[in-house]
Scaffold this active site. Structure first.
Site, PDB file in Angstrom:
ATOM      1  N   MET A  42       3.051   9.605  -7.758  1.00 25.02           N
ATOM      2  CA  MET A  42       1.985  10.581  -7.495  1.00 25.02           C
ATOM      3  C   MET A  42       2.319  11.888  -8.216  1.00 25.02           C
ATOM      4  SD  MET A  42       0.829   9.960  -3.528  1.00 25.02           S
ATOM      5  CE  MET A  42      -0.497  11.184  -3.554  1.00 25.02           C
ATOM      6  N   GLY A  45       0.251  12.629 -13.354  1.00 23.72           N
ATOM      7  CA  GLY A  45      -0.790  12.804 -14.373  1.00 23.72           C
ATOM      8  C   GLY A  45      -1.419  11.519 -14.861  1.00 23.72           C
ATOM      9  N   CYS A  82      14.701  20.813  -7.939  1.00 27.89           N
ATOM     10  CA  CYS A  82      15.465  19.876  -8.767  1.00 27.89           C
ATOM     11  C   CYS A  82      14.835  19.750 -10.154  1.00 27.89           C
ATOM     12  CB  CYS A  82      15.519  18.512  -8.065  1.00 27.89           C
ATOM     13  SG  CYS A  82      15.937  17.143  -9.146  1.00 27.89           S
ATOM     14  N   ASP A  92      -9.252   3.148 -11.660  1.00 29.94           N
ATOM     15  CA  ASP A  92      -8.338   4.151 -11.116  1.00 29.94           C
ATOM     16  C   ASP A  92      -7.683   3.592  -9.847  1.00 29.94           C
ATOM     17  OD1 ASP A  92      -7.131   6.630 -11.279  1.00 29.94           O
ATOM     18  OD2 ASP A  92      -8.684   7.651 -10.117  1.00 29.94           O
ATOM     19  N   GLU A  93      -6.390   3.791  -9.686  1.00 29.32           N
ATOM     20  CA  GLU A  93      -5.663   3.402  -8.472  1.00 29.32           C
ATOM     21  C   GLU A  93      -5.727   1.891  -8.211  1.00 29.32           C
ATOM     22  OE1 GLU A  93      -4.059   5.807  -6.638  1.00 29.32           O
ATOM     23  OE2 GLU A  93      -5.412   7.521  -6.323  1.00 29.32           O
ATOM     24  N   ALA A  94      -5.359   1.115  -9.224  1.00 29.35           N
ATOM     25  CA  ALA A  94      -5.473  -0.349  -9.138  1.00 29.35           C
ATOM     26  C   ALA A  94      -4.588  -0.956  -8.052  1.00 29.35           C
ATOM     27  CB  ALA A  94      -5.132  -0.975 -10.493  1.00 29.35           C
TER      28      ALA A  94
HETATM   29 ZN   LIG Z   1      15.456  15.463  -7.639  1.00 33.16          ZN
END
Ligand SMILES: [Zn+2]
Length: 196
Positions: free
Chosen positions: A18, A21, A158, A92-94
């Site tokens: 998620m 892109g 991070c 989209d979102e298969a």
């Molecule tokens: Zn990390």
């Protein structure tokens, strides 16, 4: 469809966690197809976007022409709506569709359609999401996109490339549709760390 387009048929999977892109990449390819005057159909499980006059605008501000966007809750819904003259099928979102999608996308490609999917490969636990593994295995081309890890320690993010989706809080259902209030991109190392 011209003969030359027919011979270009392939299955491409755009995959990533998620916030990496995927839909942005789908839209980029959609724009290229449109500029080549390909007939494109974009399938979504539902529309949660604002409607503009002639376009559908996603939450990222990406614009798909309204007549190109189709709602399909199931694989059969997709098949029923595919038009004869369609050159490219975009889904989209298969990962939300059932396993019958694997055989179907192969059939559509064999019939000369370009098929481009976005796919969340793993759920928040890191387990394979629905038909994701088989779709990746069947792809002619895999495009992987990365977000950045949003784990924060001592006031610093991070920001390593993120390949996992982390779910905040304590919701147990596997499929819970949500945005940044519920999910964040994490690297492999920080995906394992429990929420504070
Ligand atoms: Zn990390």
């Amino acid at each position: 469809m011209s003969k030359s387009k027919e011979s270009q048929a392939y299955l491409e999977v755009i995959t990533g966690a998620m916030f990496s892109g995927k839909t942005r990449e789908l839209h980029r390819q959609y724009s290229v197809f449109k500029s080549c005057h390909f007939n494109v159909q974009v399938f979504k499980r539902d529309i949660d976007q604002r409607y503009a006059q002639d376009e559908i605008v996603t939450h990222d501000g990406l614009r798909f022409a309204k007549q190109d966007v189709f709602i399909a809750k199931t694989v059969d819904d997709i098949e029923r709506q595919i038009k004869k003259g369609t050159d490219a099928i975009m889904i989209d979102e298969a990962q939300f569709y059932d396993s019958s999608i694997v055989k179907k996308v192969d059939e559509w490609v064999d019939k000369g359609k370009i098929v481009v999917l976005t796919l969340l490969p793993t759920d928040y636990r890191g387990e394979t999401f629905g038909p994701a593994g088989d779709l990746l295995a069947h792809a002619d081309k895999i495009t992987q996109v990365f977000g950045r890890c949003m784990f924060m320690e001592n006031g610093l993010y991070c920001h390593k490339p993120a390949t996992k989706t982390f779910r905040k809080g304590d919701v147990k259902d596997v499929v819970v549709v949500g945005g940044s209030e519920l999910y964040e991109a994490r690297c492999r190392q920080h995906h394992k760390i429990k929420d504070k």
